[in-house]
Design a protein around this motif. Structure first.
Motif, PDB file in Angstrom:
ATOM      1  N   PHE A  58       1.219  -1.404  -0.178  1.00 13.60           N
ATOM      2  CA  PHE A  58       0.255  -0.134  -0.445  1.00 13.60           C
ATOM      3  C   PHE A  58       1.033   0.991   0.185  1.00 13.60           C
ATOM      4  CE2 PHE A  58      -3.763  -2.050   1.995  1.00 13.60           C
ATOM      5  CZ  PHE A  58      -3.966  -2.144   0.782  1.00 13.60           C
ATOM      6  N   GLY A  59       1.959   1.140   0.815  1.00 16.43           N
ATOM      7  CA  GLY A  59       3.089   2.309   0.957  1.00 16.43           C
ATOM      8  C   GLY A  59       3.352   2.324  -1.054  1.00 16.43           C
ATOM      9  N   MET A  60       3.822   1.363  -1.715  1.00 16.92           N
ATOM     10  CA  MET A  60       3.901   1.708  -2.783  1.00 16.92           C
ATOM     11  C   MET A  60       3.001   2.335  -4.053  1.00 16.92           C
ATOM     12  SD  MET A  60       6.534  -1.334  -3.702  1.00 16.92           S
ATOM     13  CE  MET A  60       6.761  -2.779  -2.165  1.00 16.92           C
ATOM     14  N   PHE A  61       2.151   1.694  -3.628  1.00 18.13           N
ATOM     15  CA  PHE A  61       0.597   2.362  -3.659  1.00 18.13           C
ATOM     16  C   PHE A  61       0.169   3.338  -4.090  1.00 18.13           C
ATOM     17  CE2 PHE A  61      -1.612  -2.112  -5.045  1.00 18.13           C
ATOM     18  CZ  PHE A  61      -1.008  -2.031  -6.784  1.00 18.13           C
ATOM     19  N   LYS A  62       0.677   3.887  -2.439  1.00 21.16           N
ATOM     20  CA  LYS A  62      -0.094   5.343  -2.300  1.00 21.16           C
ATOM     21  C   LYS A  62       1.354   6.982  -1.801  1.00 21.16           C
ATOM     22  CE  LYS A  62      -2.976   5.774   1.169  1.00 21.16           C
ATOM     23  NZ  LYS A  62      -3.592   5.235   2.501  1.00 21.16           N
ATOM     24  N   THR A  63       1.664   6.288  -0.944  1.00 20.76           N
ATOM     25  CA  THR A  63       3.017   7.748  -0.533  1.00 20.76           C
ATOM     26  C   THR A  63       4.212   8.020  -0.761  1.00 20.76           C
ATOM     27  OG1 THR A  63       3.471   7.580   1.959  1.00 20.76           O
ATOM     28  CG2 THR A  63       1.490   8.965   1.253  1.00 20.76           C
ATOM     29  N   ARG A  64       4.808   6.635  -1.256  1.00 25.88           N
ATOM     30  CA  ARG A  64       6.095   5.755  -1.593  1.00 25.88           C
ATOM     31  C   ARG A  64       6.179   5.674  -3.513  1.00 25.88           C
ATOM     32  NH1 ARG A  64       6.585   3.308   3.085  1.00 25.88           N
ATOM     33  NH2 ARG A  64       6.233   1.575   1.990  1.00 25.88           N
ATOM     34  N   LEU A  93      -6.654   0.201 -10.367  1.00 21.02           N
ATOM     35  CA  LEU A  93      -5.346  -0.635  -9.339  1.00 21.02           C
ATOM     36  C   LEU A  93      -4.513  -1.794 -10.655  1.00 21.02           C
ATOM     37  CD1 LEU A  93      -7.415  -1.007  -6.316  1.00 21.02           C
ATOM     38  CD2 LEU A  93      -4.804   0.018  -6.707  1.00 21.02           C
ATOM     39  N   ALA A  94      -5.355  -2.135 -11.244  1.00 18.64           N
ATOM     40  CA  ALA A  94      -4.470  -3.520 -12.091  1.00 18.64           C
ATOM     41  C   ALA A  94      -3.692  -2.852 -12.734  1.00 18.64           C
ATOM     42  CB  ALA A  94      -5.871  -3.702 -13.466  1.00 18.64           C
ATOM     43  N   LEU A  95      -4.075  -0.903 -13.807  1.00 20.92           N
ATOM     44  CA  LEU A  95      -2.552  -0.297 -14.220  1.00 20.92           C
ATOM     45  C   LEU A  95      -1.251  -0.617 -12.654  1.00 20.92           C
ATOM     46  CD1 LEU A  95      -4.468   1.357 -16.672  1.00 20.92           C
ATOM     47  CD2 LEU A  95      -2.892   0.241 -17.051  1.00 20.92           C
ATOM     48  N   LEU A  96      -1.455   0.181 -12.214  1.00 21.51           N
ATOM     49  CA  LEU A  96      -0.471   0.226 -11.007  1.00 21.51           C
ATOM     50  C   LEU A  96      -0.108  -0.658 -10.655  1.00 21.51           C
ATOM     51  CD1 LEU A  96      -2.606   3.261  -8.730  1.00 21.51           C
ATOM     52  CD2 LEU A  96      -0.574   3.105 -10.527  1.00 21.51           C
ATOM     53  N   SER A  97      -1.030  -2.240 -10.304  1.00 20.32           N
ATOM     54  CA  SER A  97      -0.327  -3.692  -9.966  1.00 20.32           C
ATOM     55  C   SER A  97       0.687  -3.848 -11.460  1.00 20.32           C
ATOM     56  CB  SER A  97      -1.345  -4.445 -10.156  1.00 20.32           C
ATOM     57  OG  SER A  97      -2.239  -4.453  -9.004  1.00 20.32           O
ATOM     58  N   LEU A  98       0.846  -3.504 -12.431  1.00 23.09           N
ATOM     59  CA  LEU A  98       1.725  -3.724 -13.233  1.00 23.09           C
ATOM     60  C   LEU A  98       2.471  -2.553 -13.268  1.00 23.09           C
ATOM     61  CD1 LEU A  98      -0.651  -4.149 -17.210  1.00 23.09           C
ATOM     62  CD2 LEU A  98       0.353  -6.425 -15.215  1.00 23.09           C
TER      63      LEU A  98
END
Length: 164
Positions: free
Chosen positions: A72-78, A97-102
């Motif tokens: 979640f940190g990678m997805f958000k602030t970091r 979320l799918a695109l961010l996962s890739l």
């Protein structure tokens, strides 16, 4: 304090690296009756975990939770600043979320490749100066923002997507 007047650092002081202990009875902490466990980390620091239930698996459960927190940190602030989107529509959020996962997988794969060729610097305290994810993300960002100058490097980085 663990309910008997002794701080956790005293109760678990005997633990060796990677050794853990779950206290046999529940303890009163901050007005709640909980299980307490300690784990000596490989850097010598002490991790103390409290839980309402599952005393025998609470350290492993915390480890899995920490991995999710890191994600979640990678997805958000970091990393990707997901919280800045303010999406409310579930379908659009799901696609994002799918695109961010890739993108996250691409950044990690790129960071691992970079680390093999130019290892991440280790700071004086013994920890890396940045995560593999951050190393890859910063590199990919530099490629995308300078495509005219780094076109061939960008095409090389696309090969990492075939591994995801």
């Amino acid at each position: 304090m663990t309910g008997n007047g002794f701080p956790g650092s005293v109760i678990f002081a005997h633990l060796k690296v990677i050794e853990s202990q779950v206290l046999s009875t529940r303890r009163w902490i901050w007005g709640r009756l909980v299980y307490v466990a300690g784990l000596r980390l490989d850097d010598g620091k002490l991790l103390i975990v409290i839980s309402d239930d599952s005393p025998q698996t609470m350290i492993a459960d915390y480890g899995r939770r920490w991995g999710i927190e890191t994600l979640f940190g990678m997805f958000k602030t970091r990393g990707f600043c997901l919280e800045s989107t303010h999406f409310l529509d579930a379908t659009r959020l799901s696609k994002l979320l799918a695109l961010l996962s890739l993108a996250l997988c691409w950044a990690v794969k790129t960071g691992e490749w970079l680390h093999q060729h130019r290892p991440i610097k280790i700071k004086k305290h013994g920890r890396p100066s940045q995560s593999v994810f951050r190393y890859g993300l910063d590199y990919l960002r530099s490629l995308v923002t300078n495509l005219d100058l780094k076109h061939s490097e960008f095409l090389l980085s696309l090969q990492f997507l075939s591994c995801t």
